[in-house]
Design a protein around this motif. Sequence first.
Motif, PDB file in Angstrom:
ATOM      1  N   LEU A 286       0.975  -1.032  -0.067  1.00 17.83           N
ATOM      2  CA  LEU A 286       0.118  -0.062  -0.027  1.00 17.83           C
ATOM      3  C   LEU A 286       0.928   1.413  -0.002  1.00 17.83           C
ATOM      4  O   LEU A 286       0.683   2.142  -0.881  1.00 17.83           O
ATOM      5  CB  LEU A 286      -0.967  -0.110   1.049  1.00 17.83           C
ATOM      6  N   ALA A 287       1.837   1.181   0.779  1.00 17.79           N
ATOM      7  CA  ALA A 287       2.598   2.602   1.118  1.00 17.79           C
ATOM      8  C   ALA A 287       3.439   2.756  -0.389  1.00 17.79           C
ATOM      9  O   ALA A 287       3.484   4.005  -0.833  1.00 17.79           O
ATOM     10  CB  ALA A 287       3.867   2.283   2.129  1.00 17.79           C
ATOM     11  N   ALA A 288       3.948   1.539  -1.365  1.00 18.22           N
ATOM     12  CA  ALA A 288       4.527   1.598  -2.241  1.00 18.22           C
ATOM     13  C   ALA A 288       3.710   2.231  -3.435  1.00 18.22           C
ATOM     14  O   ALA A 288       3.902   3.126  -4.250  1.00 18.22           O
ATOM     15  CB  ALA A 288       5.141   0.426  -2.766  1.00 18.22           C
ATOM     16  N   CYS A 289       2.367   1.727  -3.403  1.00 20.37           N
ATOM     17  CA  CYS A 289       1.554   2.220  -4.137  1.00 20.37           C
ATOM     18  C   CYS A 289       0.870   3.503  -4.136  1.00 20.37           C
ATOM     19  O   CYS A 289       0.760   4.423  -5.183  1.00 20.37           O
ATOM     20  CB  CYS A 289       0.033   1.332  -4.212  1.00 20.37           C
ATOM     21  N   GLN A 290       1.058   4.078  -2.857  1.00 20.81           N
ATOM     22  CA  GLN A 290       0.577   5.602  -2.714  1.00 20.81           C
ATOM     23  C   GLN A 290       1.706   6.532  -3.302  1.00 20.81           C
ATOM     24  O   GLN A 290       1.548   7.465  -3.760  1.00 20.81           O
ATOM     25  CB  GLN A 290       0.514   5.749  -1.162  1.00 20.81           C
ATOM     26  N   ALA A 291       3.018   5.893  -3.058  1.00 25.94           N
ATOM     27  CA  ALA A 291       4.110   7.001  -3.488  1.00 25.94           C
ATOM     28  C   ALA A 291       3.951   6.858  -4.859  1.00 25.94           C
ATOM     29  O   ALA A 291       4.242   7.913  -5.447  1.00 25.94           O
ATOM     30  CB  ALA A 291       5.574   6.288  -3.123  1.00 25.94           C
ATOM     31  N   ARG A 292       3.825   5.649  -5.750  1.00 22.76           N
ATOM     32  CA  ARG A 292       3.771   5.655  -6.973  1.00 22.76           C
ATOM     33  C   ARG A 292       2.623   6.678  -7.560  1.00 22.76           C
ATOM     34  O   ARG A 292       2.954   7.382  -8.521  1.00 22.76           O
ATOM     35  CB  ARG A 292       3.478   4.261  -7.568  1.00 22.76           C
ATOM     36  N   ASP A 293       1.641   6.713  -6.731  1.00 20.47           N
ATOM     37  CA  ASP A 293       0.408   7.403  -7.270  1.00 20.47           C
ATOM     38  C   ASP A 293       0.473   8.894  -6.977  1.00 20.47           C
ATOM     39  O   ASP A 293       0.447   9.682  -8.048  1.00 20.47           O
ATOM     40  CB  ASP A 293      -0.798   6.886  -6.724  1.00 20.47           C
ATOM     41  N   ALA A 294       1.282   9.337  -5.926  1.00 19.74           N
ATOM     42  CA  ALA A 294       1.563  10.679  -5.871  1.00 19.74           C
ATOM     43  C   ALA A 294       2.818  11.243  -6.865  1.00 19.74           C
ATOM     44  O   ALA A 294       2.517  12.197  -7.332  1.00 19.74           O
ATOM     45  CB  ALA A 294       2.306  10.891  -4.204  1.00 19.74           C
ATOM     46  N   ALA A 295       3.647  10.293  -7.181  1.00 17.44           N
ATOM     47  CA  ALA A 295       4.534  10.683  -8.230  1.00 17.44           C
ATOM     48  C   ALA A 295       4.004  10.983  -9.597  1.00 17.44           C
ATOM     49  O   ALA A 295       4.335  11.891 -10.210  1.00 17.44           O
ATOM     50  CB  ALA A 295       5.706   9.507  -8.345  1.00 17.44           C
ATOM     51  N   TRP A 296       3.043   9.891  -9.879  1.00 18.62           N
ATOM     52  CA  TRP A 296       2.473   9.890 -11.243  1.00 18.62           C
ATOM     53  C   TRP A 296       1.492  11.251 -11.217  1.00 18.62           C
ATOM     54  O   TRP A 296       1.389  12.058 -12.407  1.00 18.62           O
ATOM     55  CB  TRP A 296       1.386   8.802 -11.405  1.00 18.62           C
ATOM     56  N   HIS A 297       0.965  11.738 -10.022  1.00 20.58           N
ATOM     57  CA  HIS A 297       0.120  12.938 -10.237  1.00 20.58           C
ATOM     58  C   HIS A 297       0.877  14.285 -10.425  1.00 20.58           C
ATOM     59  O   HIS A 297       0.472  15.285 -10.895  1.00 20.58           O
ATOM     60  CB  HIS A 297      -0.514  13.173  -8.553  1.00 20.58           C
ATOM     61  N   HIS A 298       2.096  14.233 -10.263  1.00 24.21           N
ATOM     62  CA  HIS A 298       2.890  15.466 -10.590  1.00 24.21           C
ATOM     63  C   HIS A 298       4.030  15.003 -11.865  1.00 24.21           C
ATOM     64  O   HIS A 298       4.737  15.865 -12.297  1.00 24.21           O
ATOM     65  CB  HIS A 298       4.057  15.571  -9.374  1.00 24.21           C
ATOM     66  N   ALA A 299       3.553  13.975 -12.451  1.00 25.75           N
ATOM     67  CA  ALA A 299       4.671  13.613 -13.733  1.00 25.75           C
ATOM     68  C   ALA A 299       4.221  14.386 -14.903  1.00 25.75           C
ATOM     69  O   ALA A 299       2.983  14.913 -15.013  1.00 25.75           O
ATOM     70  CB  ALA A 299       4.375  12.038 -13.954  1.00 25.75           C
ATOM     71  N   VAL A 300       5.342  14.511 -15.839  1.00 23.45           N
ATOM     72  CA  VAL A 300       5.008  15.352 -16.970  1.00 23.45           C
ATOM     73  C   VAL A 300       5.511  14.605 -18.333  1.00 23.45           C
ATOM     74  O   VAL A 300       6.634  13.921 -17.796  1.00 23.45           O
ATOM     75  CB  VAL A 300       5.737  16.728 -17.011  1.00 23.45           C
ATOM     76  N   PRO A 301       4.895  14.477 -19.241  1.00 24.99           N
ATOM     77  CA  PRO A 301       5.581  13.596 -20.446  1.00 24.99           C
ATOM     78  C   PRO A 301       7.014  14.331 -20.754  1.00 24.99           C
ATOM     79  O   PRO A 301       7.281  15.392 -20.694  1.00 24.99           O
ATOM     80  CB  PRO A 301       4.461  13.985 -21.690  1.00 24.99           C
ATOM     81  N   ALA A 302       7.800  13.335 -21.017  1.00 21.23           N
ATOM     82  CA  ALA A 302       9.124  13.758 -21.402  1.00 21.23           C
ATOM     83  C   ALA A 302       9.269  14.754 -22.212  1.00 21.23           C
ATOM     84  O   ALA A 302      10.160  15.676 -21.941  1.00 21.23           O
ATOM     85  CB  ALA A 302       9.963  12.370 -21.905  1.00 21.23           C
ATOM     86  N   ALA A 303       8.496  14.569 -23.734  1.00 25.21           N
ATOM     87  CA  ALA A 303       8.582  15.829 -24.610  1.00 25.21           C
ATOM     88  C   ALA A 303       8.378  17.013 -23.973  1.00 25.21           C
ATOM     89  O   ALA A 303       8.891  18.059 -24.254  1.00 25.21           O
ATOM     90  CB  ALA A 303       7.700  15.367 -25.801  1.00 25.21           C
ATOM     91  N   GLU A 304       7.113  17.084 -23.027  1.00 24.97           N
ATOM     92  CA  GLU A 304       7.060  18.446 -22.440  1.00 24.97           C
ATOM     93  C   GLU A 304       7.809  18.858 -21.495  1.00 24.97           C
ATOM     94  O   GLU A 304       8.431  20.351 -21.602  1.00 24.97           O
ATOM     95  CB  GLU A 304       5.576  18.526 -21.777  1.00 24.97           C
ATOM     96  N   TYR A 305       8.597  18.112 -20.825  1.00 23.11           N
ATOM     97  CA  TYR A 305       9.815  18.497 -19.863  1.00 23.11           C
ATOM     98  C   TYR A 305      11.042  18.940 -20.550  1.00 23.11           C
ATOM     99  O   TYR A 305      11.406  19.797 -20.414  1.00 23.11           O
ATOM    100  CB  TYR A 305      10.040  17.189 -18.881  1.00 23.11           C
TER     101      TYR A 305
END
Length: 51
Positions: A24-43
Amino acid sequence: MEVTPREDDTTLGVYVTQDPAEVLAACQARDAAWHHAVPAAEYAEGVASTV
């Protein structure tokens, strides 16, 4: 699963677990990271090229 990174961006190892609390902790960390992720081309558009 827990990945242990080093300062030089290499992986020291991976630890696989089936403990529900750790999963659960790993999934929550992954989901939080994806929430702030940007596509590589946009970055890449926002980063000045050094070439």
